[in-house]
Design a protein around this motif. Structure first.
Motif, PDB file in Angstrom:
ATOM      1  N   MET A 148      -3.525   5.628  -2.276  1.00 57.62           N
ATOM      2  CA  MET A 148      -3.240   4.768  -3.416  1.00 57.62           C
ATOM      3  C   MET A 148      -1.925   5.168  -4.082  1.00 57.62           C
ATOM      4  SD  MET A 148      -5.511   4.040  -6.827  1.00 57.62           S
ATOM      5  CE  MET A 148      -5.278   5.709  -7.424  1.00 57.62           C
ATOM      6  N   VAL A 149      -1.727   6.461  -4.304  1.00 58.31           N
ATOM      7  CA  VAL A 149      -0.496   6.942  -4.936  1.00 58.31           C
ATOM      8  C   VAL A 149       0.703   6.600  -4.059  1.00 58.31           C
ATOM      9  CG1 VAL A 149       0.779   9.013  -5.599  1.00 58.31           C
ATOM     10  CG2 VAL A 149      -1.602   8.741  -6.296  1.00 58.31           C
ATOM     11  N   SER A 150       0.570   6.805  -2.763  1.00 61.62           N
ATOM     12  CA  SER A 150       1.648   6.492  -1.834  1.00 61.62           C
ATOM     13  C   SER A 150       2.003   5.015  -1.909  1.00 61.62           C
ATOM     14  CB  SER A 150       1.232   6.864  -0.420  1.00 61.62           C
ATOM     15  OG  SER A 150       2.171   6.424   0.520  1.00 61.62           O
ATOM     16  N   HIS A 151       0.995   4.165  -1.952  1.00 59.92           N
ATOM     17  CA  HIS A 151       1.222   2.716  -2.046  1.00 59.92           C
ATOM     18  C   HIS A 151       1.915   2.363  -3.357  1.00 59.92           C
ATOM     19  CE1 HIS A 151       0.555  -1.584  -1.766  1.00 59.92           C
ATOM     20  NE2 HIS A 151       0.048  -1.543  -2.976  1.00 59.92           N
ATOM     21  N   GLU A 152       1.497   2.978  -4.449  1.00 60.40           N
ATOM     22  CA  GLU A 152       2.072   2.683  -5.764  1.00 60.40           C
ATOM     23  C   GLU A 152       3.554   3.039  -5.829  1.00 60.40           C
ATOM     24  OE1 GLU A 152       0.705   0.989  -8.310  1.00 60.40           O
ATOM     25  OE2 GLU A 152      -1.025   0.710  -7.005  1.00 60.40           O
ATOM     26  N   PHE A 153       3.969   4.078  -5.110  1.00 65.41           N
ATOM     27  CA  PHE A 153       5.387   4.438  -5.074  1.00 65.41           C
ATOM     28  C   PHE A 153       6.153   3.597  -4.065  1.00 65.41           C
ATOM     29  CE2 PHE A 153       4.042   8.493  -7.021  1.00 65.41           C
ATOM     30  CZ  PHE A 153       4.936   8.510  -8.064  1.00 65.41           C
ATOM     31  N   ARG A 154       5.535   3.352  -2.929  1.00 68.41           N
ATOM     32  CA  ARG A 154       6.223   2.653  -1.843  1.00 68.41           C
ATOM     33  C   ARG A 154       6.537   1.204  -2.213  1.00 68.41           C
ATOM     34  NH1 ARG A 154       2.927   4.261   1.947  1.00 68.41           N
ATOM     35  NH2 ARG A 154       1.578   2.476   1.812  1.00 68.41           N
ATOM     36  N   THR A 155       5.623   0.515  -2.870  1.00 65.25           N
ATOM     37  CA  THR A 155       5.822  -0.892  -3.187  1.00 65.25           C
ATOM     38  C   THR A 155       7.038  -1.117  -4.081  1.00 65.25           C
ATOM     39  OG1 THR A 155       3.478  -1.333  -2.868  1.00 65.25           O
ATOM     40  CG2 THR A 155       4.716  -2.946  -4.141  1.00 65.25           C
ATOM     41  N   PRO A 156       7.157  -0.443  -5.237  1.00 62.41           N
ATOM     42  CA  PRO A 156       8.360  -0.647  -6.052  1.00 62.41           C
ATOM     43  C   PRO A 156       9.636  -0.195  -5.343  1.00 62.41           C
ATOM     44  CG  PRO A 156       6.688   0.523  -7.320  1.00 62.41           C
ATOM     45  CD  PRO A 156       6.199   0.412  -5.915  1.00 62.41           C
ATOM     46  N   LEU A 157       9.541   0.873  -4.563  1.00 60.75           N
ATOM     47  CA  LEU A 157      10.730   1.346  -3.860  1.00 60.75           C
ATOM     48  C   LEU A 157      11.203   0.330  -2.828  1.00 60.75           C
ATOM     49  CD1 LEU A 157       9.912   5.135  -3.395  1.00 60.75           C
ATOM     50  CD2 LEU A 157      11.550   4.097  -4.972  1.00 60.75           C
ATOM     51  N   SER A 158      10.281  -0.355  -2.167  1.00 66.70           N
ATOM     52  CA  SER A 158      10.652  -1.395  -1.208  1.00 66.70           C
ATOM     53  C   SER A 158      11.348  -2.552  -1.912  1.00 66.70           C
ATOM     54  CB  SER A 158       9.413  -1.920  -0.472  1.00 66.70           C
ATOM     55  OG  SER A 158       8.835  -0.901   0.291  1.00 66.70           O
ATOM     56  N   LEU A 159      10.829  -2.936  -3.057  1.00 60.03           N
ATOM     57  CA  LEU A 159      11.443  -4.010  -3.842  1.00 60.03           C
ATOM     58  C   LEU A 159      12.846  -3.614  -4.292  1.00 60.03           C
ATOM     59  CD1 LEU A 159      11.189  -6.752  -5.271  1.00 60.03           C
ATOM     60  CD2 LEU A 159      10.174  -5.534  -7.191  1.00 60.03           C
ATOM     61  N   ILE A 160      12.992  -2.380  -4.767  1.00 57.20           N
ATOM     62  CA  ILE A 160      14.300  -1.884  -5.213  1.00 57.20           C
ATOM     63  C   ILE A 160      15.279  -1.875  -4.045  1.00 57.20           C
ATOM     64  CG2 ILE A 160      15.522   0.168  -6.022  1.00 57.20           C
ATOM     65  CD1 ILE A 160      12.939   0.790  -7.676  1.00 57.20           C
ATOM     66  N   LEU A 161      14.855  -1.348  -2.920  1.00 50.80           N
ATOM     67  CA  LEU A 161      15.728  -1.256  -1.758  1.00 50.80           C
ATOM     68  C   LEU A 161      16.168  -2.640  -1.290  1.00 50.80           C
ATOM     69  CD1 LEU A 161      17.111   0.453   0.398  1.00 50.80           C
ATOM     70  CD2 LEU A 161      14.991   0.355   1.717  1.00 50.80           C
TER      71      LEU A 161
END
Length: 81
Positions: A33-46
């Motif tokens: 869950m924590v990994s998903h919470e970080f990965r999702t915004p980072l993908s949007l930013i990238l």
């Protein structure tokens, strides 16, 4: 009888093994869950940053601002945590 002690010992350890398995599963779900919470915004930013770094000279100022907002928005939410 031989083996009775081993059987009784296995029965005694069974609840402990079940608890350890449950704890392991909880840890795995938490980190997923924590990994998903970080990965999702980072993908949007990238993705938005890549769009802005491409040839954007024909973009309107509003389109550029929208992409910039998509970069800044997840960062604001992450910092509030």
């Amino acid at each position: 009888m031989p083996g009775e002690g081993a059987c009784q010992q296995a029965e005694t350890h069974q609840p402990i093994l079940v608890q350890e398995k449950e704890l392991s599963d909880l840890k795995l779900r938490f980190f997923s869950m924590v990994s998903h919470e970080f990965r999702t915004p980072l993908s949007l930013i990238l993705g938005s940053a890549q769009l802005l770094t491409e040839d954007t000279h024909d973009w309107s100022l509003e389109k550029k601002r929208n992409n910039l907002e998509r970069i800044q928005s997840p960062l604001k939410v992450s910092v509030v945590w």
